[in-house]
Scaffold this motif. Structure first.
Motif, PDB file in Angstrom:
ATOM      1  N   LYS A 154       1.046  -0.940  -0.058  1.00 45.16           N
ATOM      2  CA  LYS A 154      -0.012   0.313   0.059  1.00 45.16           C
ATOM      3  C   LYS A 154       0.911   0.974  -0.023  1.00 45.16           C
ATOM      4  N   PHE A 155       2.453   0.705   0.598  1.00 44.57           N
ATOM      5  CA  PHE A 155       3.153   1.706   0.550  1.00 44.57           C
ATOM      6  C   PHE A 155       3.301   2.655  -1.486  1.00 44.57           C
ATOM      7  N   LEU A 156       3.189   2.226  -2.255  1.00 48.01           N
ATOM      8  CA  LEU A 156       3.642   1.785  -3.253  1.00 48.01           C
ATOM      9  C   LEU A 156       4.164   3.010  -4.102  1.00 48.01           C
ATOM     10  N   ASP A 157       3.093   3.859  -4.076  1.00 45.68           N
ATOM     11  CA  ASP A 157       2.261   4.655  -4.454  1.00 45.68           C
ATOM     12  C   ASP A 157       2.812   6.163  -4.093  1.00 45.68           C
ATOM     13  N   GLN A 158       2.841   5.937  -2.789  1.00 53.28           N
ATOM     14  CA  GLN A 158       3.225   6.745  -1.468  1.00 53.28           C
ATOM     15  C   GLN A 158       4.968   7.590  -1.437  1.00 53.28           C
ATOM     16  N   HIS A 159       5.263   6.185  -2.188  1.00 54.52           N
ATOM     17  CA  HIS A 159       6.891   6.260  -1.825  1.00 54.52           C
ATOM     18  C   HIS A 159       7.481   7.700  -2.391  1.00 54.52           C
ATOM     19  N   PRO A 160       8.359   8.400  -1.714  1.00 49.93           N
ATOM     20  CA  PRO A 160       9.173   9.772  -2.160  1.00 49.93           C
ATOM     21  C   PRO A 160       9.805   9.214  -3.179  1.00 49.93           C
ATOM     22  N   GLY A 161      10.837   7.806  -2.903  1.00 52.57           N
ATOM     23  CA  GLY A 161      11.106   7.996  -4.659  1.00 52.57           C
ATOM     24  C   GLY A 161      11.146   7.481  -5.063  1.00 52.57           C
ATOM     25  N   GLY A 162       9.439   6.870  -5.064  1.00 53.26           N
ATOM     26  CA  GLY A 162       9.043   6.316  -6.918  1.00 53.26           C
ATOM     27  C   GLY A 162       8.887   4.976  -6.571  1.00 53.26           C
ATOM     28  N   LYS A 163       8.060   4.365  -7.069  1.00 52.91           N
ATOM     29  CA  LYS A 163       8.348   3.592  -7.587  1.00 52.91           C
ATOM     30  C   LYS A 163       9.101   2.614  -7.580  1.00 52.91           C
ATOM     31  N   ARG A 164      10.237   2.839  -8.555  1.00 47.59           N
ATOM     32  CA  ARG A 164      10.912   2.226  -9.117  1.00 47.59           C
ATOM     33  C   ARG A 164      12.328   1.174  -7.469  1.00 47.59           C
ATOM     34  N   PHE A 165      12.381   2.176  -7.172  1.00 43.08           N
ATOM     35  CA  PHE A 165      13.063   2.351  -5.950  1.00 43.08           C
ATOM     36  C   PHE A 165      13.223   1.146  -4.853  1.00 43.08           C
ATOM     37  N   LEU A 166      11.048   1.174  -4.900  1.00 46.85           N
ATOM     38  CA  LEU A 166      10.416   0.250  -3.509  1.00 46.85           C
ATOM     39  C   LEU A 166      10.822  -1.154  -4.324  1.00 46.85           C
ATOM     40  N   LEU A 167      10.483  -1.023  -5.713  1.00 47.89           N
ATOM     41  CA  LEU A 167      10.035  -2.535  -6.869  1.00 47.89           C
ATOM     42  C   LEU A 167      11.436  -3.126  -6.503  1.00 47.89           C
ATOM     43  N   SER A 168      12.404  -2.378  -6.643  1.00 48.99           N
ATOM     44  CA  SER A 168      14.150  -3.401  -7.136  1.00 48.99           C
ATOM     45  C   SER A 168      14.001  -3.213  -5.779  1.00 48.99           C
ATOM     46  N   ALA A 169      13.596  -3.398  -4.568  1.00 48.09           N
ATOM     47  CA  ALA A 169      13.853  -4.351  -3.144  1.00 48.09           C
ATOM     48  C   ALA A 169      12.711  -5.248  -3.334  1.00 48.09           C
ATOM     49  N   ALA A 170      11.524  -5.577  -3.586  1.00 50.42           N
ATOM     50  CA  ALA A 170      10.935  -6.099  -3.364  1.00 50.42           C
ATOM     51  C   ALA A 170      11.250  -7.765  -3.020  1.00 50.42           C
ATOM     52  N   GLY A 171      10.618  -8.216  -2.523  1.00 53.62           N
ATOM     53  CA  GLY A 171      10.706  -9.969  -2.652  1.00 53.62           C
ATOM     54  C   GLY A 171      12.396 -10.639  -1.414  1.00 53.62           C
ATOM     55  N   GLY A 172      13.079  -8.605  -1.285  1.00 52.84           N
ATOM     56  CA  GLY A 172      14.338  -9.174  -0.393  1.00 52.84           C
ATOM     57  C   GLY A 172      14.513  -7.845   0.606  1.00 52.84           C
ATOM     58  N   ALA A 173      16.141  -7.484   1.223  1.00 49.11           N
ATOM     59  CA  ALA A 173      15.803  -6.997   2.280  1.00 49.11           C
ATOM     60  C   ALA A 173      16.703  -5.034   1.345  1.00 49.11           C
ATOM     61  N   VAL A 174      15.920  -4.527   2.295  1.00 52.91           N
ATOM     62  CA  VAL A 174      16.120  -3.260   1.978  1.00 52.91           C
ATOM     63  C   VAL A 174      17.381  -2.666   2.618  1.00 52.91           C
ATOM     64  N   ASP A 175      17.973  -3.097   3.816  1.00 54.47           N
ATOM     65  CA  ASP A 175      19.736  -3.012   3.982  1.00 54.47           C
ATOM     66  C   ASP A 175      20.429  -2.727   3.563  1.00 54.47           C
ATOM     67  N   GLY A 176      20.655  -3.652   2.400  1.00 55.44           N
ATOM     68  CA  GLY A 176      21.487  -2.847   0.891  1.00 55.44           C
ATOM     69  C   GLY A 176      21.266  -1.889   0.520  1.00 55.44           C
ATOM     70  N   MET A 177      20.249  -1.453   0.002  1.00 60.91           N
ATOM     71  CA  MET A 177      19.695  -0.122  -0.595  1.00 60.91           C
ATOM     72  C   MET A 177      20.033   0.853   0.309  1.00 60.91           C
TER      73      MET A 177
END
Length: 587
Positions: free
Chosen positions: A85-108
């Motif tokens: 539900k946060f996909l459309d609200q993410h300040p960095g846009g969808k691309r950054f969030l989708l790149s981490a989908a299914g995994g860890a955001v720690d590296g990003m």
């Protein structure tokens, strides 16, 4: 709002992660209708919700199945979060969030390190927590993406706001010392690690147009950060462009849109800077530089003959994944002096300032002058850059398509960089800088020592203005003034750099480390909005006016924390114990 409604708000804040922690949360609720303080509200529901989320267990394999826009799960350390539900609200846009989908955001987040720095990000993330990752193992030797960042100057030249990514402001003593700001002292606003793979001996970049152009009036329909959504027009070699179009030098102010953020907080209240290290920004995120490079306008005119450029935007992409856009018409106008820059103050660009190639957009906030330039995209709309769509918005402008417009233009400014009473006769000495932001000449700078009741015209040092190739006056001017004044004996309140409730002194370097897993013991230091100046203490004010009759306003309008340009007001320092040595200005 009723008492019960206030309690519900607090409960909601607790559940959504505004208040988190293992221990019981206690908050006071103020009933403004009757003015009485209610009893402490003990929110036990918070613990129940958080415990429920922590009790659900997941494996990395289970998380990896949720890797698409219909179901996006991510992990951060040992937490599992459903951020669909946060996909459309993410300040960095969808691309950054989708790149981490299914995994860890720690590296990003090691790259976009401000996620670790801001207390708001993990707090906001907590509301999406659905469980705990049972096979998580803490990385005992995390990769340090900033280890190859360049060496920086001595602390006497800059005050550090963040070290990862590196952000700093120039001290007043350096800003007032010379007409051109030394390159190693110029403020730095980085968003990630400094790119290290760029070669100065073979500089090139590409120009492209967006595919499947957006309908008129649609904001950001095409994500041009993804090269599959662009069509290449040309791949340009800088040495060939230099041979064809030559180079020019312009003297121009580079200013971060957030300069004077502390004053904005004091005058206009809460902004996006509140609660972050950036609320410590005073007036040092600016400088006056001699920029040298290829004029952009003729390059664009030469390449875009067959492209419809009406109502288009031009988007600049850096090697650090930062990108931003401006109206194409601005870049096409030769009088705006946009440059493909390779030198600063007659020397090759330093790494922190975009070496080997950056764009300089005079008259615009620094966020538009993209560093480490690699791509230029011509597009129908403003684009999806978070630094256009979310950050650097000008909230004083009317909304378009229900969104705030991007802030571009610099504002008329004057700043006091030093003020002191003379030891012998109590004359008030003040010196500083001024610039119009729009390329207009400064007509006068005025000083007041009686809270704006009367004004005295300062002297402008016109003798040091450089003769360059600019069409307009993008540079600043330095001014000085000596005014007969009252005896100054009271000492302005000193600022303790170790007290988080007070702002750091202008000329004292107070590093705020933000290394998280690199240095787990480093903590976020939150400062408070500065109090108003004490009117029982002597002050000096300044304002500037242009040859076109524009005068700096007493108070800056609300722009969401950006581009504050009200009168600059500072305390007058009492005379030193020895006779004050004043500069000997000839003009």
């Amino acid at each position: 709002m009723s008492t019960f409604a206030r309690v519900r708000v607090i409960l909601q804040r607790a559940v959504t992660g505004i208040v988190t922690g293992g221990s019981l949360c206690e908050e006071y609720v103020k009933d403004h209708t009757y003015g009485n303080q209610l009893a402490i509200v003990k929110i036990r529901e918070q613990e129940k919700v958080l415990d429920s989320a922590h009790n659900k267990k997941f494996t990395s394999e289970q998380v990896s199945a949720h890797d698409n826009k219909d179901s996006i799960w991510v992990t951060y350390k040992d937490g599992v979060y459903d951020v669909t539900k946060f996909l459309d609200q993410h300040p960095g846009g969808k691309r950054f969030l989708l790149s981490a989908a299914g995994g860890a955001v720690d590296g990003m987040w090691q790259f976009w390190h401000f996620h670790h720095t801001s207390p708001l990000v993990p707090r906001y993330l907590e509301q999406y927590r659905i469980g705990t990752l049972i096979d998580w193992e803490e990385d005992e030797s995390p990769i340090d993406l900033f280890e190859n960042d360049p060496d920086r100057c001595a602390p006497s030249k800059q005050s550090v706001l963040l070290d990862r990514p590196y952000n700093s402001q120039t001290t007043n003593s350096i800003l007032t010392a010379s007409y051109l700001t030394p390159a190693d002292a110029l403020y730095v606003r980085n968003h990630g690690p400094v790119p290290t793979s760029l070669k100065a001996d073979n500089i090139s970049f590409e120009i492209s147009t967006s595919k499947n152009e957006a309908p008129p009036g649609t904001k950001g329909a095409i994500d041009t950060a993804d090269t599959q959504n662009t069509q290449n027009i040309a791949h340009l070699n800088l040495s060939e462009l230099q041979a064809k179009f030559g180079t020019k030098k312009i003297t121009a102010v580079l200013q971060c849109g957030g300069s004077r953020a502390r004053e904005d907080l004091a005058v206009n209240g809460v902004s996006g800077f509140a609660g972050t290290n950036y609320e410590s920004i005073t007036n040092g995120m600016l400088g006056n530089g001699l920029w040298e490079g290829i004029p952009l306008a003729p390059v664009l005119h030469d390449l875009l003959n067959d492209v419809n450029v009406e109502n288009k935007f031009i988007e600049f992409h850096g090697a650090d994944e930062y990108f931003s856009s401006i109206p194409l018409a601005y870049a096409l106008d030769p009088a705006n002096d946009c440059l493909l820059v390779t030198k600063l103050n007659d020397q090759p660009l330093p790494p922190d300032h975009g070496a080997p190639l950056r764009i300089i957009i005079p008259g615009n906030i620094g966020a538009r002058s993209v560093k480490w330039l690699q791509r230029i995209v011509i597009r129908n709309d403003e684009g999806l850059s978070p630094w256009n769509c979310y950050y650097y918005n000008d909230k004083s402008l009317p909304k378009k398509n229900f969104t705030f417009q991007s802030g571009h233009s610099l504002q008329l400014q004057s700043l006091i960089l030093e003020s002191r009473a003379h030891h012998l006769d109590n004359n008030i000495f003040a010196t500083g800088i001024a610039y119009s932001g729009k390329g207009h000449d400064i007509d006068r700078v005025e000083i007041s020592i009686d809270f704006g009741k009367s004004w005295h015209q300062a002297k402008i040092r016109t003798d040091e203005i450089l003769q360059d190739d600019a069409h307009k006056s993008w540079h600043w001017i330095r001014w000085y003034s000596m005014i007969p004044g009252p005896k100054v004996s009271k000492v302005p309140p000193r600022k303790n750099p170790h007290d988080p409730k007070l702002p750091p002194p202008d000329d004292v370097n107070v590093p705020v480390l933000a290394r998280d897993s690199i240095h787990p013991s480093a903590t976020f230091i939150k400062t408070a909005a500065p109090p108003p100046l004490d009117n029982s203490l002597p002050q000096v004010w300044c304002r500037a006016s242009t040859i076109h009759g524009e005068t700096q306003p007493p108070e800056s309008i609300r722009r969401g924390g950006y581009n504050f340009n009200g009168y600059h007001r500072v305390y007058i320092e009492p005379p030193a114990s020895s006779i004050l040595s004043l500069p000997s200005y000839s003009s």
